[in-house]
Design a protein around this motif. Structure first.
Motif, mmCIF file in Angstrom:
data_model
loop_
_atom_site.group_PDB
_atom_site.id
_atom_site.type_symbol
_atom_site.label_atom_id
_atom_site.label_comp_id
_atom_site.label_asym_id
_atom_site.label_seq_id
_atom_site.Cartn_x
_atom_site.Cartn_y
_atom_site.Cartn_z
ATOM 1 N N ASN A 96 -39.642 -15.702 -11.219
ATOM 2 C CA ASN A 96 -40.624 -16.362 -10.357
ATOM 3 C C ASN A 96 -40.071 -17.631 -9.714
ATOM 4 O OD1 ASN A 96 -43.420 -17.297 -9.487
ATOM 5 N ND2 ASN A 96 -42.931 -18.855 -11.004
ATOM 6 N N ALA A 97 -39.156 -18.319 -10.391
ATOM 7 C CA ALA A 97 -38.624 -19.577 -9.870
ATOM 8 C C ALA A 97 -37.983 -19.364 -8.506
ATOM 9 C CB ALA A 97 -37.600 -20.146 -10.845
ATOM 10 N N SER A 98 -38.270 -20.291 -7.589
ATOM 11 C CA SER A 98 -37.772 -20.131 -6.229
ATOM 12 C C SER A 98 -37.791 -21.463 -5.507
ATOM 13 C CB SER A 98 -38.626 -19.116 -5.469
ATOM 14 O OG SER A 98 -38.049 -18.770 -4.231
ATOM 15 N N ALA A 99 -36.910 -21.617 -4.536
ATOM 16 C CA ALA A 99 -36.890 -22.789 -3.666
ATOM 17 C C ALA A 99 -37.158 -22.340 -2.238
ATOM 18 C CB ALA A 99 -35.544 -23.494 -3.753
ATOM 19 N N ILE A 100 -37.857 -23.191 -1.471
ATOM 20 C CA ILE A 100 -38.220 -22.831 -0.109
ATOM 21 C C ILE A 100 -37.889 -23.963 0.848
ATOM 22 C CG2 ILE A 100 -40.613 -23.590 -0.485
ATOM 23 C CD1 ILE A 100 -41.474 -21.447 1.553
ATOM 24 N N PRO A 110 -26.806 -28.580 4.498
ATOM 25 C CA PRO A 110 -26.049 -27.726 3.574
ATOM 26 C C PRO A 110 -26.588 -27.746 2.150
ATOM 27 C CG PRO A 110 -24.550 -28.887 5.024
ATOM 28 C CD PRO A 110 -25.919 -29.440 5.299
ATOM 29 N N LYS A 111 -27.001 -28.921 1.662
ATOM 30 C CA LYS A 111 -27.493 -28.996 0.284
ATOM 31 C C LYS A 111 -28.790 -28.213 0.110
ATOM 32 C CE LYS A 111 -30.012 -33.403 0.732
ATOM 33 N NZ LYS A 111 -30.115 -34.787 0.206
ATOM 34 N N ARG A 112 -29.595 -28.098 1.169
ATOM 35 C CA ARG A 112 -30.834 -27.323 1.096
ATOM 36 C C ARG A 112 -30.529 -25.829 1.069
ATOM 37 N NH1 ARG A 112 -33.937 -31.099 -0.973
ATOM 38 N NH2 ARG A 112 -34.031 -32.966 0.349
ATOM 39 N N PHE A 113 -29.507 -25.429 1.827
ATOM 40 C CA PHE A 113 -29.077 -24.027 1.764
ATOM 41 C C PHE A 113 -28.574 -23.696 0.367
ATOM 42 C CE2 PHE A 113 -25.845 -20.756 1.814
ATOM 43 C CZ PHE A 113 -26.480 -19.734 2.490
ATOM 44 N N ASP A 114 -27.723 -24.566 -0.162
ATOM 45 C CA ASP A 114 -27.158 -24.331 -1.495
ATOM 46 C C ASP A 114 -28.253 -24.237 -2.551
ATOM 47 O OD1 ASP A 114 -24.627 -24.348 -0.433
ATOM 48 O OD2 ASP A 114 -24.180 -26.417 -1.013
ATOM 49 N N SER A 159 -36.953 -16.686 12.353
ATOM 50 C CA SER A 159 -37.818 -17.826 12.060
ATOM 51 C C SER A 159 -37.180 -18.827 11.102
ATOM 52 C CB SER A 159 -39.141 -17.328 11.475
ATOM 53 O OG SER A 159 -39.787 -16.460 12.380
ATOM 54 N N HIS A 160 -36.497 -18.337 10.050
ATOM 55 C CA HIS A 160 -35.908 -19.214 9.028
ATOM 56 C C HIS A 160 -34.871 -18.395 8.273
ATOM 57 C CE1 HIS A 160 -39.292 -17.073 7.254
ATOM 58 N NE2 HIS A 160 -40.121 -17.852 7.916
ATOM 59 N N VAL A 161 -33.711 -18.255 8.909
ATOM 60 C CA VAL A 161 -32.707 -17.315 8.433
ATOM 61 C C VAL A 161 -32.273 -17.596 6.997
ATOM 62 C CG1 VAL A 161 -30.805 -18.606 9.517
ATOM 63 C CG2 VAL A 161 -30.492 -16.198 8.938
ATOM 64 N N ALA A 162 -32.091 -18.861 6.640
ATOM 65 C CA ALA A 162 -31.567 -19.164 5.306
ATOM 66 C C ALA A 162 -32.554 -18.778 4.210
ATOM 67 C CB ALA A 162 -31.215 -20.651 5.212
ATOM 68 N N TYR A 163 -33.811 -19.168 4.377
ATOM 69 C CA TYR A 163 -34.813 -18.809 3.372
ATOM 70 C C TYR A 163 -34.991 -17.298 3.321
ATOM 71 C CZ TYR A 163 -39.276 -18.526 0.875
ATOM 72 O OH TYR A 163 -40.268 -18.208 -0.016
ATOM 73 N N THR A 164 -35.019 -16.668 4.494
ATOM 74 C CA THR A 164 -35.236 -15.221 4.547
ATOM 75 C C THR A 164 -34.138 -14.470 3.805
ATOM 76 O OG1 THR A 164 -36.446 -15.356 6.635
ATOM 77 C CG2 THR A 164 -35.472 -13.226 6.070
ATOM 78 N N ILE A 165 -32.882 -14.820 4.046
ATOM 79 C CA ILE A 165 -31.820 -14.065 3.372
ATOM 80 C C ILE A 165 -31.859 -14.303 1.865
ATOM 81 C CG2 ILE A 165 -30.339 -13.957 5.400
ATOM 82 C CD1 ILE A 165 -28.583 -16.121 4.179
#
Length: 273
Positions: A96-100, A110-114, A159-165
Motif C-alpha cells: 500500500n505504501a506509495s509516494a505521489i 530529481p529527488k522527487r523522481f527518486d 499528464s504526469h509521466v514520472a508518477y504514472t510509470i
C-alpha cells in the motif's frame, strides 16, 4: 473468524487506506503487521504504527508494529524476519505504501523522481521478493498492490509521466508475480479506486477540503481486500481490479455509506480510470 491466525503485512498502515485494511482484517482475527515509517505523529498526517497496533488489538486482531522504510534493504529484511519470528510465517502482503508527485517531466525535481521510484517500484518489488519464501508456505497466499489498471496510457503518461510509470510498474510487478508464482498457488493482483479516497495525500497534496468532500472513505478499499482474500489464490490472480467491480462481485451495490460526506453522491473520478 475468517482470517484467524492468518498473518498479513500491510505497508503504509499507520493511517489512511492501510490502517483501514488493518482494522477490517483485525475484526476477522488476523495477525496484522503494521509496516510504516511513522513512530511519532505528524499533525498534518496523523497516526503512527503504534496507534494502529493498539486499534488492531482493540478490534480483535494481534498486532506487530515495525518501523520500516521500504527504500531500505536492511529494514525490509528486518520486517520480514520479525514477522516470521512473531507469527511463524506470512500469508498476505499488501503493498500500500506509495509516494505521489503529479509534476510534469520538465518541472519534476530529481529527488522527487527518486522518491517515487524507490518507494513505488523498488520497495514494492524487493519487499514482495523477500516475502515469497514465506508466502510459498502460507495458506491461500495473496499479494495485492494498490496500483491502477494499465489503460489509456498516452493520456496518463502525458499528464504526469514520472508518477504514472511508477504506479504502472507496481501493476506490472503484480502481473509478473502472478505468473511466476502460479506453481506455488500464490495470487498477485492490483487494486485501484474508481473515485478519490479521503486520505492525507488528497487533503494535503491534491485537492484539499473541496476534493475530500467529493471522495469516498478508505473503508471501501478495506472491504474489497476483505473479499479478495477470501478467493482461492490458485485461480483469483493476475487481475487489475477496480474497487466498484470487486464490490459488485461481493454482491455490494449500494455504495452510499462510503461517502466521506454523508449523503454526497458527487464523487471525483480518480486518475487512471
Amino acid at each position: 473468524m475468517l482470517f484467524e491466525n492468518k498473518t498479513v503485512i500491510i505497508t503504509g498502515a499507520s493511517r489512511g487506506i492501510g490502517k483501514s485494511i488493518a482494522l477490517k482484517l483485525a475484526k476477522e482475527g488476523a495477525n496484522i503487521v503494521i509496516a510504516a515509517k511513522s513512530v511519532e505523529e505528524d499533525p498534518r498526517l496523523g497516526g503512527t504504527i503504534y496507534q494502529t497496533a493498539n486499534e488492531v488489538e482493540a478490534n480483535g486482531g494481534k498486532a506487530l508494529a515495525v518501523q520500516c522504510d521500504i527504500r531500505n534493504d536492511d529494514q525490509i529484511a528486518n520486517l520480514v524476519q520479525k514477522t516470521a519470528e512473531r507469527f511463524g510465517g506470512i500469508d498476505v502482503l499488501i503493498n500500500n505504501a506509495s509516494a505521489i508527485n503529479l509534476s510534469t517531466a520538465e518541472k519534476l525535481e530529481p529527488k522527487r523522481f527518486d522518491l517515487m521510484y524507490d518507494i513505488n517500484v523498488r520497495g514494492t518489488m524487493l519487499l514482495s521478493a523477500a516475502c515469497i519464501p514465506y508466502l510459498k508456505k502460507g495458506s491461500n497466499a495473496h499479494i495485492i498492490n494498490l496500483s491502477p489498471p494499465i489503460r489509456d496510457m498516452k493520456k496518463w503518461l502525458k499528464s504526469h509521466v514520472a508518477y504514472t510509470i511508477s504506479k504502472y510498474n507496481m501493476t506490472m510487478i503484480a502481473l509478473g508475480l502472478s505468473e511466476e508464482l502460479k506453481p506455488y498457488k500464490i495470487a498477485a493482483n492490483s487494486l485501484w479506486p474508481k473515485t478519490t479516497i479521503a486520505t492525507a495525500a488528497v487533503n494535503n497534496l491534491l485537492g484539499g477540503e473541496a476534493l475530500m468532500k467529493m471522495s469516498r472513505t478508505p473503508e471501501i478499499i478495506a472491504d474489497c481486500i476483505h473479499y479478495i482474500l477470501q478467493q482461492p489464490s490458485e485461480t483469483f490472480t493476475g487481475q487489475t481490479l477496480i474497487d466498484e467491480d470487486v464490490l459488485a462481485l461481493a454482491g455490494i451495490t449500494d455504495l452510499s455509506h462510503y461517502a466521506h460526506v454523508p449523503g454526497n453522491t458527487n464523487f471525483y473520478p480518480d486518475i487512471f480510470v
